[in-house]
Write an enzyme that holds these catalytic residues in place. Structure first.
Site, PDB file in Angstrom:
ATOM      1  N   ASP A 104       0.790  -1.240   0.000  1.00  0.00           N
ATOM      2  CA  ASP A 104       0.000   0.000   0.000  1.00  0.00           C
ATOM      3  C   ASP A 104       0.821   1.289   0.000  1.00  0.00           C
ATOM      4  O   ASP A 104       0.263   2.376  -0.225  1.00  0.00           O
ATOM      5  CB  ASP A 104      -0.996   0.009   1.170  1.00  0.00           C
ATOM      6  N   HIS A 119       6.591  -8.054  -1.297  1.00  0.00           N
ATOM      7  CA  HIS A 119       5.445  -8.430  -2.137  1.00  0.00           C
ATOM      8  C   HIS A 119       5.116  -7.362  -3.184  1.00  0.00           C
ATOM      9  O   HIS A 119       4.021  -7.360  -3.749  1.00  0.00           O
ATOM     10  CB  HIS A 119       4.209  -8.729  -1.277  1.00  0.00           C
ATOM     11  N   CYS A 150       5.280   0.153 -25.244  1.00  0.00           N
ATOM     12  CA  CYS A 150       5.558  -0.829 -26.313  1.00  0.00           C
ATOM     13  C   CYS A 150       4.268  -1.446 -26.848  1.00  0.00           C
ATOM     14  O   CYS A 150       4.300  -2.235 -27.794  1.00  0.00           O
ATOM     15  CB  CYS A 150       6.509  -1.926 -25.804  1.00  0.00           C
ATOM     16  N   THR A 188       1.217  -9.261  11.242  1.00  0.00           N
ATOM     17  CA  THR A 188       1.183 -10.273  10.179  1.00  0.00           C
ATOM     18  C   THR A 188       0.727 -11.601  10.760  1.00  0.00           C
ATOM     19  O   THR A 188       1.115 -11.961  11.873  1.00  0.00           O
ATOM     20  CB  THR A 188       2.550 -10.437   9.467  1.00  0.00           C
ATOM     21  N   ALA A 231      -1.457  -2.141  16.649  1.00  0.00           N
ATOM     22  CA  ALA A 231      -0.124  -1.589  16.362  1.00  0.00           C
ATOM     23  C   ALA A 231      -0.095  -0.065  16.483  1.00  0.00           C
ATOM     24  O   ALA A 231       0.892   0.514  16.938  1.00  0.00           O
ATOM     25  CB  ALA A 231       0.304  -2.019  14.956  1.00  0.00           C
TER      26      ALA A 231
HETATM   27  P1  OAD Z   1      -3.182 -11.164   7.195  1.00  0.00           P
HETATM   28  O1  OAD Z   1      -4.504 -10.587   6.868  1.00  0.00           O
HETATM   29  O2  OAD Z   1      -2.953 -12.593   6.895  1.00  0.00           O
HETATM   30  O3  OAD Z   1      -2.891 -10.970   8.759  1.00  0.00           O
HETATM   31  C1  OAD Z   1      -3.076  -9.740   9.388  1.00  0.00           C
HETATM   32  C2  OAD Z   1      -2.589  -9.875  10.815  1.00  0.00           C
HETATM   33  O4  OAD Z   1      -2.672  -8.606  11.421  1.00  0.00           O
HETATM   34  C3  OAD Z   1      -3.383 -10.841  11.686  1.00  0.00           C
HETATM   35  O5  OAD Z   1      -2.489 -11.675  12.396  1.00  0.00           O
HETATM   36  C4  OAD Z   1      -4.161  -9.919  12.637  1.00  0.00           C
HETATM   37  O6  OAD Z   1      -4.340 -10.510  13.912  1.00  0.00           O
HETATM   38  C5  OAD Z   1      -3.237  -8.739  12.713  1.00  0.00           C
HETATM   39  N1  OAD Z   1      -3.900  -7.444  12.980  1.00  0.00           N
HETATM   40  C6  OAD Z   1      -5.074  -6.979  12.505  1.00  0.00           C
HETATM   41  N2  OAD Z   1      -5.306  -5.737  12.911  1.00  0.00           N
HETATM   42  C7  OAD Z   1      -4.242  -5.378  13.675  1.00  0.00           C
HETATM   43  C8  OAD Z   1      -3.887  -4.213  14.388  1.00  0.00           C
HETATM   44  N3  OAD Z   1      -4.673  -3.147  14.396  1.00  0.00           N
HETATM   45  N4  OAD Z   1      -2.721  -4.213  15.077  1.00  0.00           N
HETATM   46  C9  OAD Z   1      -1.918  -5.297  15.081  1.00  0.00           C
HETATM   47  N5  OAD Z   1      -2.195  -6.429  14.423  1.00  0.00           N
HETATM   48  C10 OAD Z   1      -3.340  -6.476  13.736  1.00  0.00           C
HETATM   49  O7  OAD Z   1      -2.085 -10.213   6.509  1.00  0.00           O
HETATM   50  P2  OAD Z   1      -0.540 -10.530   6.180  1.00  0.00           P
HETATM   51  O8  OAD Z   1       0.085 -11.343   7.257  1.00  0.00           O
HETATM   52  O9  OAD Z   1       0.078  -9.241   5.831  1.00  0.00           O
HETATM   53  O10 OAD Z   1       0.225 -11.319  -0.011  1.00  0.00           O
HETATM   54  O11 OAD Z   1      -0.681 -11.414   4.883  1.00  0.00           O
HETATM   55  C11 OAD Z   1       0.468 -11.827   4.227  1.00  0.00           C
HETATM   56  C12 OAD Z   1       0.253 -11.801   2.749  1.00  0.00           C
HETATM   57  O12 OAD Z   1      -0.921 -12.532   2.413  1.00  0.00           O
HETATM   58  C13 OAD Z   1      -0.002 -10.421   2.166  1.00  0.00           C
HETATM   59  O13 OAD Z   1       1.179  -9.708   1.919  1.00  0.00           O
HETATM   60  C14 OAD Z   1      -0.720 -10.742   0.907  1.00  0.00           C
HETATM   61  C15 OAD Z   1      -1.668 -11.776   1.403  1.00  0.00           C
HETATM   62  O14 OAD Z   1      -2.154 -12.669   0.460  1.00  0.00           O
HETATM   63  C16 OAD Z   1       0.313 -10.871  -1.268  1.00  0.00           C
HETATM   64  O15 OAD Z   1      -0.371  -9.968  -1.680  1.00  0.00           O
HETATM   65  C17 OAD Z   1       1.326 -11.595  -2.078  1.00  0.00           C
END
Ligand code: OAD
Length: 240
Positions: A104, A119, A150, A188, A231
């Site tokens: 983002d 990513h 192109c 994450t 966070a």
């Molecule tokens: P996820 O949606 O899998 O996980 C989000 C995490 O953030 C979860 O563990 C939540 O508990 C936590 N969370 C939510 N709100 C929060 C907050 N306010 N403060 C702290 N933690 C919070 O997202 P990612 O782990 O980023 O890939 O997912 C990994 C990848 O899967 C992404 O980069 C994307 C997706 O498919 C691609 O686009 C290649």
């Protein structure tokens, strides 16, 4: 919570090198949906249709419509206090590297520099024919799918399921994890590899690992400190 704050601040103060790995949770408080939790994008959208090379080959317009919608959504979002706290932490430490799974660009807008975007970046587009990459911040885009100079069709400059991570960025991310004395793992779910593997890599290379998340994750059992909460509330308490 004060003991956690003190402990984490001590760990950071003693660190020679700080690495940070962020995921969608850090942008949640900017109003951007995560992928897997309640209201997560993969709960209501099919990743195989929208975020795979096969889905794009089948229906590039559908994929582009989804990314165009996300780009417009992200464009109107603002970095939050968590993004800003990480930018402040970077300004306080000479040896600091941010690794993000997020596409983002909110870390950049908050003032972080040199983020390793494992990513990719939703604001870049890449030609499927000549592979030229360019930045395009227009949201919505005037034509879907966008076209390269192109004439080739362009695709979003992000990593899809089944694709390799950008090699140079990934090599630097692994080096960062291996050399870090502290790793912060923020927002994450730690289920998407290889990015999630950076946590174990840093830990086995001797880093102290602090996890900041609303919930437990598969890496919670190997980290040194788990701080449960949003966070955007926790991170400012680490730097102020
Ligand atoms: P996820 O949606 O899998 O996980 C989000 C995490 O953030 C979860 O563990 C939540 O508990 C936590 N969370 C939510 N709100 C929060 C907050 N306010 N403060 C702290 N933690 C919070 O997202 P990612 O782990 O980023 O890939 O997912 C990994 C990848 O899967 C992404 O980069 C994307 C997706 O498919 C691609 O686009 C290649």
């Amino acid at each position: 919570m004060d003991h956690l704050r003190q402990l984490c601040r001590e760990i950071l103060a003693q660190a020679d090198s700080i690495a940070v790995l962020t995921g969608a949770g850090i942008s949640a408080e900017s109003g951007i949906p995560t992928f897997r939790g309640a209201g997560g994008l993969w709960r209501s959208h099919r990743a195989e249709d929208l975020a795979t090379p096969q889905g794009f080959a089948r229906d590039p317009k559908l994929v582009w419509e989804w990314y165009d919608w996300r780009r417009a959504f992200i464009a109107q979002a603002e970095p939050n206090a968590g993004h800003r706290a990480l930018a402040a932490l970077q300004s306080q430490h000479a040896n600091f590297t941010l690794i993000t799974q997020n596409v983002d660009g909110l870390h950049d807008r908050a003032g972080s520099t040199g983020a390793l975007k494992v990513h990719g970046d939703v604001w870049t587009v890449r030609c499927t024919v000549c592979h030229r990459e360019r930045e395009d911040r227009r949201a919505p885009l005037p034509e879907l799918p966008p076209r390269c100079a192109c004439g080739g069709m362009e695709r979003p400059g992000v990593v899809w399921f089944g694709e390799s991570l950008p090699q140079d960025v990934w090599i630097r991310a692994e080096q960062t994890a291996r050399r870090a004395s502290v790793l912060l793992v923020i927002g994450t779910s730690a289920v998407v590899y290889p990015a999630a593997g950076l946590v174990g890599l840093a830990k086995s290379a001797g880093a102290r690992v602090i996890e900041i998340n609303l919930e437990e994750t598969p890496v919670s059992s190997i980290v040194d400190v788990c701080w449960r909460g949003p966070a955007a509330e926790i991170l400012p308490r680490l730097v102020s």
